[in-house]
Motif scaffolding. Structure first.
Motif, PDB file in Angstrom:
ATOM      1  N   ALA A   1       0.820  -1.219   0.000  1.00 32.93           N
ATOM      2  CA  ALA A   1       0.000   0.000   0.000  1.00 32.93           C
ATOM      3  C   ALA A   1       0.849   1.261   0.000  1.00 32.93           C
ATOM      4  CB  ALA A   1      -0.928   0.005   1.206  1.00 32.93           C
ATOM      5  N   GLY A   2       2.188   1.102   0.106  1.00 30.67           N
ATOM      6  CA  GLY A   2       3.075   2.256   0.083  1.00 30.67           C
ATOM      7  C   GLY A   2       3.410   2.838   1.436  1.00 30.67           C
ATOM      8  N   ASP A   3       3.043   2.135   2.529  1.00 31.68           N
ATOM      9  CA  ASP A   3       3.330   2.623   3.877  1.00 31.68           C
ATOM     10  C   ASP A   3       4.691   2.105   4.338  1.00 31.68           C
ATOM     11  OD1 ASP A   3       0.751   3.770   4.044  1.00 31.68           O
ATOM     12  OD2 ASP A   3      -0.090   1.815   4.617  1.00 31.68           O
ATOM     13  N   GLN A   4       5.382   2.928   5.135  1.00 30.32           N
ATOM     14  CA  GLN A   4       6.627   2.489   5.734  1.00 30.32           C
ATOM     15  C   GLN A   4       6.337   1.511   6.871  1.00 30.32           C
ATOM     16  OE1 GLN A   4       9.800   2.897   5.136  1.00 30.32           O
ATOM     17  NE2 GLN A   4       9.728   4.395   3.472  1.00 30.32           N
ATOM     18  N   ARG A   5       7.104   0.430   6.944  1.00 29.97           N
ATOM     19  CA  ARG A   5       6.904  -0.572   7.983  1.00 29.97           C
ATOM     20  C   ARG A   5       8.246  -1.078   8.477  1.00 29.97           C
ATOM     21  NH1 ARG A   5       4.825  -6.697   6.758  1.00 29.97           N
ATOM     22  NH2 ARG A   5       5.325  -7.578   8.789  1.00 29.97           N
ATOM     23  N   ARG A   6       8.356  -1.233   9.785  1.00 26.91           N
ATOM     24  CA  ARG A   6       9.557  -1.809  10.391  1.00 26.91           C
ATOM     25  C   ARG A   6       9.272  -3.268  10.746  1.00 26.91           C
ATOM     26  NH1 ARG A   6       9.021   3.335  11.917  1.00 26.91           N
ATOM     27  NH2 ARG A   6       7.615   2.809  13.643  1.00 26.91           N
ATOM     28  N   PHE A   7      10.294  -4.122  10.613  1.00 29.32           N
ATOM     29  CA  PHE A   7      10.089  -5.546  10.831  1.00 29.32           C
ATOM     30  C   PHE A   7      11.416  -6.221  11.172  1.00 29.32           C
ATOM     31  CE2 PHE A   7      10.582  -4.564   6.336  1.00 29.32           C
ATOM     32  CZ  PHE A   7      11.649  -5.362   5.961  1.00 29.32           C
ATOM     33  N   TYR A   8      11.319  -7.408  11.775  1.00 30.13           N
ATOM     34  CA  TYR A   8      12.505  -8.226  12.022  1.00 30.13           C
ATOM     35  C   TYR A   8      12.862  -8.996  10.753  1.00 30.13           C
ATOM     36  CZ  TYR A   8      12.467  -7.464  17.078  1.00 30.13           C
ATOM     37  OH  TYR A   8      12.542  -6.902  18.326  1.00 30.13           O
ATOM     38  N   ALA A   9      14.154  -9.249  10.588  1.00 32.41           N
ATOM     39  CA  ALA A   9      14.636 -10.038   9.455  1.00 32.41           C
ATOM     40  C   ALA A   9      15.828 -10.873   9.907  1.00 32.41           C
ATOM     41  CB  ALA A   9      15.028  -9.141   8.292  1.00 32.41           C
ATOM     42  N   ILE A  10      15.901 -12.093   9.402  1.00 31.11           N
ATOM     43  CA  ILE A  10      17.006 -13.009   9.688  1.00 31.11           C
ATOM     44  C   ILE A  10      17.488 -13.559   8.348  1.00 31.11           C
ATOM     45  CG2 ILE A  10      17.720 -15.098  10.910  1.00 31.11           C
ATOM     46  CD1 ILE A  10      15.190 -14.755  12.685  1.00 31.11           C
ATOM     47  N   THR A  11      18.777 -13.412   8.078  1.00 27.92           N
ATOM     48  CA  THR A  11      19.341 -13.923   6.827  1.00 27.92           C
ATOM     49  C   THR A  11      20.133 -15.193   7.109  1.00 27.92           C
ATOM     50  OG1 THR A  11      19.508 -11.687   5.915  1.00 27.92           O
ATOM     51  CG2 THR A  11      20.804 -13.410   4.848  1.00 27.92           C
ATOM     52  N   TRP A  12      19.739 -16.274   6.439  1.00 31.48           N
ATOM     53  CA  TRP A  12      20.467 -17.541   6.545  1.00 31.48           C
ATOM     54  C   TRP A  12      20.802 -18.008   5.139  1.00 31.48           C
ATOM     55  CZ3 TRP A  12      19.351 -22.805   5.320  1.00 31.48           C
ATOM     56  CH2 TRP A  12      20.279 -23.717   5.847  1.00 31.48           C
ATOM     57  N   HIS A  13      22.102 -18.056   4.846  1.00 29.71           N
ATOM     58  CA  HIS A  13      22.577 -18.344   3.491  1.00 29.71           C
ATOM     59  C   HIS A  13      21.888 -17.378   2.525  1.00 29.71           C
ATOM     60  CE1 HIS A  13      24.006 -22.658   4.686  1.00 29.71           C
ATOM     61  NE2 HIS A  13      24.575 -21.700   5.388  1.00 29.71           N
TER      62      HIS A  13
END
Length: 215
Positions: free
Chosen positions: A178-190
């Motif tokens: 929808a074009g809204d800014q959102r903060r979130f958790y992220a985990i990168t594995w490989h």
């Protein structure tokens, strides 16, 4: 993290930090949500959420626990290509653990006989209107998985200790459809990016087991 605990002790230790498999257990623990990192976004009315459940499947590999995760098919109408826990909306009258086991069998072909349920983790509400109950279960190796091509593009197993290490939990920001800014958790594995509700539920499980991490 959990590496110093023997398998039997580990099962009991994890189960001891979870809610028991009771119909009202999830309602007795504070809910986490997409809004935790987005205080400027008003939460939805509680009655408007659709009940859903996911399976946090802890596979008991010789080298340690791993977690069953999927990458959603690119042909799906929503959340295409995103990493997810097996699960979906609850059928009328269905318990969260029945939903989690049913969906895991439908999505990835996991036979429920390989799963020993441990308990319920912290409920999670998404910005798209789902109240998700994460169901934690220990999965005995020896199973054969067959992903549903209409729903799942890939299945993989990151190490449990990696996912439970807060040093691997990033806070990111991006735009919603929808074009809204959102903060979130992220985990990168490989080459896999685990983010949004899936990362949020794994973070909530960490906090249940080890206590809230300091970011």
């Amino acid at each position: 993290m959990t590496a110093d605990l023997a398998p039997v002790d580990l099962r009991g230790w994890i189960a001891g930090h979870l809610d028991p498999l009771e119909t009202d257990a999830a309602s007795r623990h504070p809910t986490r949500s997409d809004f935790d990192l987005n205080n400027d976004r008003p939460p939805r009315d509680a009655s408007s959420y659709t009940a859903a459940a996911v399976l946090i499947g802890l596979v008991e590999r010789p080298e340690g626990l791993s977690v069953l995760l999927t990458r959603r098919a690119d042909t799906l109408r929503s959340h295409t290509g995103q990493v997810a826990l097996p699960g979906g909306r609850c059928d009328p009258g269905e318990t969260p653990w029945a939903t989690a086991l049913r969906e895991a069998e439908e999505e990835i072909g996991l036979d429920p006989s390989f799963v020993s349920l441990a308990g319920l983790s912290t409920p999670y509400r998404t910005g798209t209107g789902y109240h998700i109950t994460p169901v934690v279960g220990f999965v005995t190796p020896g199973f054969t998985l067959t992903p549903s091509p209409a729903e799942v593009a890939d299945i993989f197993e990151p190490p449990f200790d990696f996912l439970m290490d807060p040093a691997n939990h990033q806070k990111r920001q991006g735009l919603t459809p929808a074009g809204d800014q959102r903060r979130f958790y992220a985990i990168t594995w490989h080459d896999q990016l685990i983010w949004g509700a899936t990362a949020g539920m794994l973070r909530a499980l960490h906090d249940r087991l080890y206590g809230p991490a300091v970011d």
